[in-house]
Design an enzyme around this catalytic site. Structure first.
Site, PDB file in Angstrom:
ATOM      1  N   LYS A 163       0.852  -1.178   0.000  1.00 42.10           N
ATOM      2  CA  LYS A 163       0.000   0.000   0.000  1.00 42.10           C
ATOM      3  C   LYS A 163       0.894   1.235   0.000  1.00 42.10           C
ATOM      4  O   LYS A 163       1.160   1.830   1.041  1.00 42.10           O
ATOM      5  CB  LYS A 163      -0.922  -0.013   1.217  1.00 42.10           C
ATOM      6  CG  LYS A 163      -2.091  -0.968   1.023  1.00 42.10           C
ATOM      7  CD  LYS A 163      -2.969  -1.053   2.237  1.00 42.10           C
ATOM      8  CE  LYS A 163      -3.905   0.096   2.361  1.00 42.10           C
ATOM      9  NZ  LYS A 163      -5.145  -0.049   1.583  1.00 42.10           N
TER      10      LYS A 163
HETATM   11  N1  PMP Z   1      -7.260  -3.558  -3.096  1.00 44.15           N
HETATM   12  C1  PMP Z   1      -6.933  -2.280  -2.878  1.00 44.15           C
HETATM   13  C2  PMP Z   1      -6.363  -1.500  -4.007  1.00 44.15           C
HETATM   14  C3  PMP Z   1      -7.105  -1.696  -1.608  1.00 44.15           C
HETATM   15  O1  PMP Z   1      -6.805  -0.415  -1.409  1.00 44.15           O
HETATM   16  C4  PMP Z   1      -7.634  -2.473  -0.577  1.00 44.15           C
HETATM   17  C5  PMP Z   1      -7.830  -1.864   0.789  1.00 44.15           C
HETATM   18  N2  PMP Z   1      -6.677  -1.992   1.545  1.00 44.15           N
HETATM   19  C6  PMP Z   1      -7.951  -3.812  -0.839  1.00 44.15           C
HETATM   20  C7  PMP Z   1      -7.763  -4.327  -2.106  1.00 44.15           C
HETATM   21  C8  PMP Z   1      -8.462  -4.704   0.252  1.00 44.15           C
HETATM   22  O2  PMP Z   1      -7.402  -4.968   1.134  1.00 44.15           O
HETATM   23  P1  PMP Z   1      -7.646  -5.301   2.654  1.00 44.15           P
HETATM   24  O3  PMP Z   1      -8.644  -6.388   2.697  1.00 44.15           O
HETATM   25  O4  PMP Z   1      -6.313  -5.741   3.138  1.00 44.15           O
HETATM   26  O5  PMP Z   1      -8.124  -4.057   3.310  1.00 44.15           O
END
Ligand code: PMP
Length: 313
Positions: A163
């Site tokens: 991220k």
């Molecule tokens: N894809 C993207 C691009 C995201 O920003 C997120 C949110 N973090 C997710 C998928 C889902 O990830 P997570 O379940 O770890 O929050």
């Protein structure tokens, strides 16, 4: 106690909340947690972040989120003096100090304002963790999706499993465009026309007792995605990871998205090639959401994780 973000349907500005923010090792007042306008990360997106959810006063999957934050920081050469334990404690501290029962936690690591050189080797590396309450939605809305005109940058461009703020440029623009056009969000395709994910969530499709989701080649392997796959399999669903194209959508009966902030939400309309495709089966996503919430609401911290390479980055 922090103000709720939405009070009597009025949006409360996040920068105007009251409470404590953990900033470079200290708890500071909300209004004092500021950076200079020449901050390197503001100009070049040289920062990494996480999004976590608090259920019943505990941060769900805290370990997994901090591991990803540190992996993201490593990819951006953000060598922070704050290690796994510092960030772990900081997350817990802001939740406790601000008396958050159900909320959101946002850690960020960024390069400071000492120079605006791209290769700012001597700029400070800063960390912060903020947390605020979020109200649980009374009703789960069914979402409608369009397809973004931009492609998800592939893993040859930059790692997709982190991220980093820079990875979000395309996603921010794609979500803004979807909202402008009356949709809740957009599907991001990858360079090969396969469905990758949505702008801030992973996507799943349903047919009978079978669930299928894109392979992680060009999407974030979300922590919620992994949890939902585990829950679904434990409850007798077959879950496959596959290359999925838009042309496959009419064959599915249901669709849902997963993410820490959005949890599990049904998608009942997908618009592409000038047509709305309906996916009326919301039963599977409702079932999984109930199971997911049950797990999150009964979560407790697991013993200290030793970060494999080194304690400091
Ligand atoms: N894809 C993207 C691009 C995201 O920003 C997120 C949110 N973090 C997710 C998928 C889902 O990830 P997570 O379940 O770890 O929050």
């Amino acid at each position: 106690m922090l103000n709720l973000l939405v009070k009597n349907m009025q949006i409360v500005r996040i920068d105007m909340l009251k409470g404590k923010i953990w900033l470079n090792g200290e708890l500071v007042e909300w209004e004092d947690a500021k950076v200079h306008i020449l901050t390197h990360s503001m100009h070049y997106a040289s920062s990494v972040f996480e999004g976590l959810r608090v259920y019943n006063g505990k941060i769900f999957k805290l370990k997994e989120h901090i591991e990803r934050l540190l992996r993201s920081a490593q990819a951006l050469k953000l060598h922070s003096k704050h290690d796994y334990d510092d960030i772990f404690q900081a997350c817990i501290e802001v939740v406790e100090k601000n008396e958050i029962k159900d909320g959101y936690v946002r850690p960020l690591i960024w390069r400071g304002a000492e120079t605006v050189k791209i290769g700012a080797v001597n700029n400070s590396i800063n960390s912060m963790v903020a947390a605020w309450e979020v109200a649980k939605p009374a009703k789960i809305n069914e979402l409608s999706l369009c397809v973004a005109k931009w492609r998800k940058p592939n893993s040859k461009t930059f790692p997709v499993d982190i991220k980093s703020s820079g990875n979000y440029t395309t996603l921010v623009v794609s979500q803004l465009e979807a909202l402008e056009n009356g949709y809740d969000d957009a599907i991001m395709l990858d360079e090969n026309d396969y469905i990758a994910e949505c702008t801030t969530s992973n996507i799943f499709f349903v047919k009978d007792k079978e669930i299928v989701t894109p392979k992680t080649t060009n999407c974030l392997n979300g922590i919620t995605r992994q949890t939902v796959i585990e829950i679904a399999r434990q409850n007798g669903y077959k879950v496959a990871e596959a290359d999925i194209t838009l042309n496959d959508i009419p064959n599915f009966e249901g669709c849902f998205i997963t993410g820490t902030a959005s949890e599990i939400k049904p998608v009942t309309v997908i618009h592409f090639k000038n047509q709305d495709y309906t996916l009326p089966n919301t039963e599977v996503s409702e079932f999984l959401l109930n199971k997911y919430r049950e797990m999150a609401e009964n979560y407790d911290y697991i013993p200290r994780f030793i970060y494999s390479n080194s304690n400091t980055l």
